[in-house]
Motif scaffolding. Structure first.
Motif, PDB file in Angstrom:
ATOM      1  N   LYS A   1      31.289 -62.711  86.693  1.00  0.00           N
ATOM      2  CA  LYS A   1      30.195 -62.161  87.483  1.00  0.00           C
ATOM      3  C   LYS A   1      30.497 -62.291  88.966  1.00  0.00           C
ATOM      4  CE  LYS A   1      26.843 -63.304  83.962  1.00  0.00           C
ATOM      5  NZ  LYS A   1      26.308 -64.511  83.401  1.00  0.00           N
ATOM      6  N   ARG A   2      31.216 -63.385  89.339  1.00  0.00           N
ATOM      7  CA  ARG A   2      31.488 -63.661  90.742  1.00  0.00           C
ATOM      8  C   ARG A   2      32.934 -64.137  90.894  1.00  0.00           C
ATOM      9  NH1 ARG A   2      26.627 -64.087  93.268  1.00  0.00           N
ATOM     10  NH2 ARG A   2      27.213 -65.484  94.931  1.00  0.00           N
TER      11      ARG A   2
ATOM     12  N   GLN B   1      38.949 -56.955  96.469  1.00  0.00           N
ATOM     13  CA  GLN B   1      37.492 -57.137  96.442  1.00  0.00           C
ATOM     14  C   GLN B   1      36.785 -55.835  96.081  1.00  0.00           C
ATOM     15  OE1 GLN B   1      35.390 -59.452  99.467  1.00  0.00           O
ATOM     16  NE2 GLN B   1      37.392 -60.093 100.252  1.00  0.00           N
TER      17      GLN B   1
ATOM     18  N   SER C   1      34.525 -55.139  92.831  1.00  0.00           N
ATOM     19  CA  SER C   1      33.136 -54.716  93.066  1.00  0.00           C
ATOM     20  C   SER C   1      32.830 -53.429  92.324  1.00  0.00           C
ATOM     21  CB  SER C   1      32.884 -54.516  94.561  1.00  0.00           C
ATOM     22  OG  SER C   1      32.973 -55.739  95.243  1.00  0.00           O
TER      23      SER C   1
ATOM     24  N   ALA D   1      30.615 -59.354  91.661  1.00  0.00           N
ATOM     25  CA  ALA D   1      30.346 -59.770  93.038  1.00  0.00           C
ATOM     26  C   ALA D   1      31.589 -60.474  93.578  1.00  0.00           C
ATOM     27  CB  ALA D   1      29.147 -60.709  93.094  1.00  0.00           C
ATOM     28  N   THR D   2      31.972 -60.156  94.810  1.00  0.00           N
ATOM     29  CA  THR D   2      33.180 -60.747  95.378  1.00  0.00           C
ATOM     30  C   THR D   2      32.937 -61.285  96.782  1.00  0.00           C
ATOM     31  OG1 THR D   2      33.934 -58.659  96.348  1.00  0.00           O
ATOM     32  CG2 THR D   2      34.682 -59.166  94.105  1.00  0.00           C
ATOM     33  N   ALA D   3      33.774 -62.218  97.147  1.00  0.00           N
ATOM     34  CA  ALA D   3      33.844 -62.735  98.514  1.00  0.00           C
ATOM     35  C   ALA D   3      35.295 -63.130  98.709  1.00  0.00           C
ATOM     36  CB  ALA D   3      32.921 -63.932  98.710  1.00  0.00           C
TER      37      ALA D   3
ATOM     38  N   PHE E   1      28.916 -69.845  97.383  1.00  0.00           N
ATOM     39  CA  PHE E   1      29.114 -68.605  96.615  1.00  0.00           C
ATOM     40  C   PHE E   1      29.092 -68.843  95.105  1.00  0.00           C
ATOM     41  CE2 PHE E   1      31.935 -65.186  94.904  1.00  0.00           C
ATOM     42  CZ  PHE E   1      31.129 -64.107  95.222  1.00  0.00           C
TER      43      PHE E   1
ATOM     44  N   PRO F   1      31.590 -69.121  92.561  1.00  0.00           N
ATOM     45  CA  PRO F   1      32.290 -68.110  91.752  1.00  0.00           C
ATOM     46  C   PRO F   1      32.599 -68.597  90.334  1.00  0.00           C
ATOM     47  CG  PRO F   1      33.843 -69.222  93.179  1.00  0.00           C
ATOM     48  CD  PRO F   1      32.475 -69.744  93.541  1.00  0.00           C
TER      49      PRO F   1
END
Length: 182
Positions: A8-9, A24, A28, A33-35, A50, A52
């Motif tokens: 999910k992350r 990213q 996405s 969800a990315t960072a 965040f 992850p």
């Protein structure tokens, strides 16, 4: 594929801003969800915030080993799967990454589907096992041996050259080249 784990992350740590941004965006587009970050500055706090499911970590971050960040990542997000990506794959670094707590290890170039398979599959079914799938060339065996001896001597070029009974400059030339393909 492991049906108990769904991404999910994802947090991406890569010093190449273009690669970081493209990866990213690709994740996405798949609803993840990315960072991202390009270095270790404030990494623990960012990861803690965040939260992850997985971290994609480049092995070479501006001349520093990404392996040194695995402990920081493990402490900040203990359950996250860590995938080490590298353009300089070797069995030595793959083993070291796994020993330090990485979930999987992939050589660049790779695609998003391979990355996702590696992160979502049980670790014994993923692409990291491909390191030994084909016999290595003589040049690749030499590269692996040099890397192992270099690791045994904690990166000391002179000590490694003596152990290999090789002139230091010759060793430096061999190390300056990209690893030989299998």
């Amino acid at each position: 594929m492991n049906t108990d784990f769904h991404l999910k992350r994802v947090f991406i740590i890569d010093d190449d801003p273009t690669f970081n941004r493209i990866l990213q965006r690709a994740l996405s587009n798949r609803g993840i969800a990315t960072a991202g970050a390009q270095n270790a500055d404030g990494l623990a706090q960012t990861l803690h915030t965040f939260k992850p499911d997985a971290v994609i970590l480049d092995l070479n971050l501006n001349g520093h080993s990404g392996l040194e960040l695995i402990d920081t990542i493990r402490k900040a997000v203990p359950g996250a799967r860590i995938l080490v990506l590298t353009g300089y794959a070797s069995i030595t670094t793959a083993v070291e990454a796994i020993k330090r707590g990485a979930y999987q290890y992939l050589a660049k170039p790779t695609d998003v589907d391979s990355i996702l398979r590696s992160l979502e599959s049980p670790s014994d079914e993923t692409a990291g096992g491909e390191l030994e799938a084909k016999p290595m060339s003589v040049g690749r065996l030499e590269w692996e041996h040099i890397q192992r001896v270099l690791a045994e001597h904690n990166g000391n070029i002179s000590a490694t050259a003596r152990a290999l009974k090789m002139h230091r400059r010759t060793l430096q030339r061999k190390l300056a080249k990209r690893p030989v393909k299998t």
